[in-house]
Design an enzyme around this catalytic site. Sequence first.
Site, PDB file in Angstrom:
ATOM      1  N   THR A 174      26.350   5.376 -29.027  1.00 29.42           N
ATOM      2  CA  THR A 174      25.316   4.337 -28.967  1.00 29.42           C
ATOM      3  C   THR A 174      24.233   4.675 -27.953  1.00 29.42           C
ATOM      4  O   THR A 174      24.513   5.138 -26.848  1.00 29.42           O
ATOM      5  CB  THR A 174      25.940   2.978 -28.588  1.00 29.42           C
ATOM      6  OG1 THR A 174      26.560   3.092 -27.304  1.00 29.42           O
ATOM      7  CG2 THR A 174      26.976   2.561 -29.606  1.00 29.42           C
ATOM      8  N   GLU A 178       0.826  -1.208   0.000  1.00 37.37           N
ATOM      9  CA  GLU A 178       0.000   0.000   0.000  1.00 37.37           C
ATOM     10  C   GLU A 178       0.863   1.263   0.000  1.00 37.37           C
ATOM     11  O   GLU A 178       1.859   1.349   0.717  1.00 37.37           O
ATOM     12  CB  GLU A 178      -0.928   0.011   1.223  1.00 37.37           C
ATOM     13  CG  GLU A 178      -1.816   1.248   1.266  1.00 37.37           C
ATOM     14  CD  GLU A 178      -2.998   1.079   2.207  1.00 37.37           C
ATOM     15  OE1 GLU A 178      -3.653   0.013   2.150  1.00 37.37           O
ATOM     16  OE2 GLU A 178      -3.254   1.996   3.001  1.00 37.37           O
ATOM     17  N   THR A 211      13.643  -9.957 -31.840  1.00 33.89           N
ATOM     18  CA  THR A 211      13.572 -10.782 -30.628  1.00 33.89           C
ATOM     19  C   THR A 211      12.377 -11.708 -30.795  1.00 33.89           C
ATOM     20  O   THR A 211      11.314 -11.253 -31.188  1.00 33.89           O
ATOM     21  CB  THR A 211      13.335  -9.906 -29.374  1.00 33.89           C
ATOM     22  OG1 THR A 211      14.377  -8.935 -29.278  1.00 33.89           O
ATOM     23  CG2 THR A 211      13.328 -10.747 -28.107  1.00 33.89           C
TER      24      THR A 211
END
Lengths: 646, 646
Positions: free
Chosen positions: B483, B65, B562
């Site tokens: 990259t 919670e 993939t």
Amino acid sequence: MVNETQQSCSASSSSRSDGGSSSGSESSKDNSRCSTPVLDADRHERLREKMRRRQEAGDKWFSLEFFPPRTANAAVNLISRFDRMGAGGPLFIDVTWHPAGDPGSDKETSSMIIANTAVNYCGLETILHMTCCNQTKDDITGHLQKAKRLGLKNIMALRGDPAGEEWEEEVDGFNHAVDLVKHIRSEFDDYFDICVAGYPKGHPEAESYEADLKHLKEKVFAGADFIITQLFFRPETFLKFMKDCQAIGITCPIIPGIFPIQGYHSLRQLVKLSKLEVPQEIKDVIEPIKDNDAAIRNYGVELAVSMCRELLDSGMVHGLHFYTLNREVATTEVLKRLGLWKEDPRRPLPWAVSAHPKRRVEDVRPIFWASRPKSYIYRTQEWDDFPNGRWGNSSSPAFGELKDYYLFYLKSKSPREELLKMWGEELTGEESVFEVFTCYITGEPNRNGHRVTCMPWNDDPLATETNLLKDQLEKVNRRGILTINSQPNINGKPSTDPIVGWGPSGGYVFQKAYLEFFASSEIVTALLKVLKKYELRVNYHIVNVKGQNITNAPDLQPNAVTWGIFPGREIIQPTVVDPVSFLYWKDEAFALWIEQWAKLYEEESPSRMIIQYIHDNYYLVNLVDNDFPLENCLWQVVDDTFELLN
Amino acid sequence: MVNETQQSCSASSSSRSDGGSSSGSESSKDNSRCSTPVLDADRHERLREKMRRRQEAGDKWFSLEFFPPRTANAAVNLISRFDRMGAGGPLFIDVTWHPAGDPGSDKETSSMIIANTAVNYCGLETILHMTCCNQTKDDITGHLQKAKRLGLKNIMALRGDPAGEEWEEEVDGFNHAVDLVKHIRSEFDDYFDICVAGYPKGHPEAESYEADLKHLKEKVFAGADFIITQLFFRPETFLKFMKDCQAIGITCPIIPGIFPIQGYHSLRQLVKLSKLEVPQEIKDVIEPIKDNDAAIRNYGVELAVSMCRELLDSGMVHGLHFYTLNREVATTEVLKRLGLWKEDPRRPLPWAVSAHPKRRVEDVRPIFWASRPKSYIYRTQEWDDFPNGRWGNSSSPAFGELKDYYLFYLKSKSPREELLKMWGEELTGEESVFEVFTCYITGEPNRNGHRVTCMPWNDDPLATETNLLKDQLEKVNRRGILTINSQPNINGKPSTDPIVGWGPSGGYVFQKAYLEFFASSEIVTALLKVLKKYELRVNYHIVNVKGQNITNAPDLQPNAVTWGIFPGREIIQPTVVDPVSFLYWKDEAFALWIEQWAKLYEEESPSRMIIQYIHDNYYLVNLVDNDFPLENCLWQVVDDTFELLN
């Protein structure tokens, strides 16, 4: 054009097929997921586009003409011929139209139905001939609508032979092929590719060669896409004709019709019908050997090869159209010597693709019909679209019933006497049945010296890849595991592999090992115990004729058993083990015991009761080994089962 | 399992209709091809079903919670906490409702928006609290409609604290939680799962413990699905309560609320609010160490673990609900000691799945957003359905604009000063930028001694699998191949592989090598020459900020990079390189240079101009090596490029 129709009106036409591909398919990517519907760019182009591309690529092609057979048996043989000759990679085939033979009817020998079979069941790009003289507009339109409905997309528009000598032109009627061309374009817009006939020597009824060229130009300008010529005997005849066509502004492709001489009588008949003159130098060779069919055929092949070479070498000819006379040997020989026969045509998918336009996005099929692809196409012909590459709703695929058409097709393949020789004049028990299965696998003659070359569950000869499993299959069939379908596991072989390859170059193909068989309840009981050990590795479906169904498969989920990975593409998974369609296949597989086998024997005969017993009591089993990178475990499963039984 | 299936009744099954939560839900397989949307059977079950299944399987669970934060910065931190604590595998989380804090508004700190983020962006099953007193029916209905629209499916129905002391019940108003339960059921039928609160000691305002139990029973009979209790200090308190509930006919799940004591003051405050009495034995321990937070927390953990063990050992408790107070350490520690924290939760897909019901069939995403999944979800939130597991029409995927919400989310993650330390107070040239990229990859401190822990293109820390490529990535970044995304090739690793695995057990996962980077036009020119040598093997897309686009990919076709093969399933290909969405990603990727980096510096400053120059002149490149079974050739491509440049 070598059959009786052509004489008057036409020559014939042309056609081509890419060995099973064709018909289009472009937009499939929109409703496709892991699949690349645009497998073969050709597939969603029109025939005229395919010709253009082949020409631009400098890639020579050929096409094959057939006429409709006279009997149902001959139709079955012709369909097998389509499959065999389709394997050589024709750009298209064409089917002639014989007004006297009810060519637009639903008879299995009609031009319409033969063309339908070529497109839908053999996957061949097909041109349907159509003649127009002595027919009403409504008749013609009806034929064209039917052709369109069946998935035909190309028409050879011909005049046809006037009925009777006293034929006169009708005002507003179809008097010439050009009227038919205009009618097609006006009623069907650009839907059909239209081919017309050209006469290298001029049409025999034309006032002159020049007048005939003008008629040809009219046909082209009315909307024809390309021309196929009547046969001729000297290459210079064609080359002159082609130059003359170009000189008056005909720019569409003109395809020479090649007629390999196959026999003395067929040549004489043809010449009579087409009103052509056989050159003296040919007569001089043929007359002395007129009773030696083989010699004439050898000469005909020689002659055709040399003429074709000259045509191709001219640089003006990109495709050759062959009048086959529904025969295989001479044309195939010519094509092989020309290097046009594709020995190993690349398969776009591991199964034969149908050429119907609505099936162009189809790229997933259940494995069950692998040996009965025509049955699968037949039973799914009502599917209006293939939104997911197969059916709209997997929980309700709505397979058509097994009906007479298909049973007829199979039944007539081998006559009853042949089948009895193969499958046993008299069965003495279940073991006699085991033996039949074993002989089919091994190719060895049965105890009466006959080879078993077909089985009720196999349209086609044993697949090459099945040979990879031959020893194991023999062993298990001998003991009552009656195999009807199987594939080895494949872990990433190149897509160009001659045995298991398919799809574009540069890819990798995969398979899960699959085995499907009938077996007694005794075997199945042991098998189920054994399968507990393989619970996570092997998926199974086991069902009897009543529909009692035993499976460990996740509820209703298909298992992909063949897939391919290609450069720049999504993944293609053309074959699945699908729990829903398996239950439809089950009905078909069990029915074949009775329809194809039991009914060979007298009612109440012991042989018939043996088959009936198997039908009533055996189970149909399929097994998938999910661990495709490891050694196939299904043989171990079977071994364990037999061990448990002992 | 043996099921008698009637073939004709292909009625598929299992419709676990989530009452509206997703109309056609079960049929997801219908519009799926190579993909198994039913990846995680849990995902399209209702929370109450999940509980039931876990209980039946004897599989203990926990839930967490949280309360809505007060500031936007705290919201960003809480979302990161959701991601971290979500990794431990809670069955659900819940978010409390504070009427004074405008809980139903669109503010980033509202209960509604925090719950929305948990469901949609963090993929967590979420319960939204809602209180009803002093509110009109219309207000309540409006909140519920909004919750439904946002994809929330579970409500904790509470009365809430009356405003002011003088509160009186209103006729026909919402006076008790039961009124809210009834209202939800009457207005939304069975759409929501409803939770209600239980008080192990009785509600402080109730006339008696027995009277309170009766109220609870009313709430359950009005339609509540399960109960979460107020905190308590002794296990026997809960166990007695549970037996008393059962005795009066309450049969739904009752989940104990666990409060690990984390500090003296928070305990005091909580006790005051909940009007609970802290047992003397606890006070005796805590009072002497009240200023030692660590000691109190250790004691709290100890106490919670021992209470939880007792509850679980009773056999009556199957799940534990934790009051986290928005903190991580104590709860995580308790869960780890109980063995409930999933160290390596199995990923159903390689990316985090959203919990919004309409996204439950989503199983394909472009690879570009791999490091920015929340941005992808945000920009595709308007997609009404995922007919192909992604979008209806691949040629027009309709990505939403990059808007403030998402930029806010990222911007506030690290303050400007932090970013300047990481990315450079002052840039001296493009090489300074190369260095930042290099330090991010290596994890080494930059020249000023600061580690670069985030980049504009990365929501998340460097993926574990990126480490497999670390050395090569370092080398190329140093030289100006900047990259931002990469993956190694994988040829059939087990789906349980701790680094690259995902999906059901017993499967195999695959990847094509992928590399995505920014580079100067000089590098790109050389690269294009080199790529000619790899034409058949490597697919590339190269684009600059103006949209100049260079590619060798078949027009508009996605490349699967993939995929996974699983027992009894169709093939799943969750990641693709998609040419269409790449152009949307391009806009985002280039914008991040300016929005996230350039704007750290003064206008016209040299640093800002360097980033602006890169933004204006560099290209964004992606490369796929299609030959996944071979050694990744992309490093060779880059080496060849540098060689050509020298």
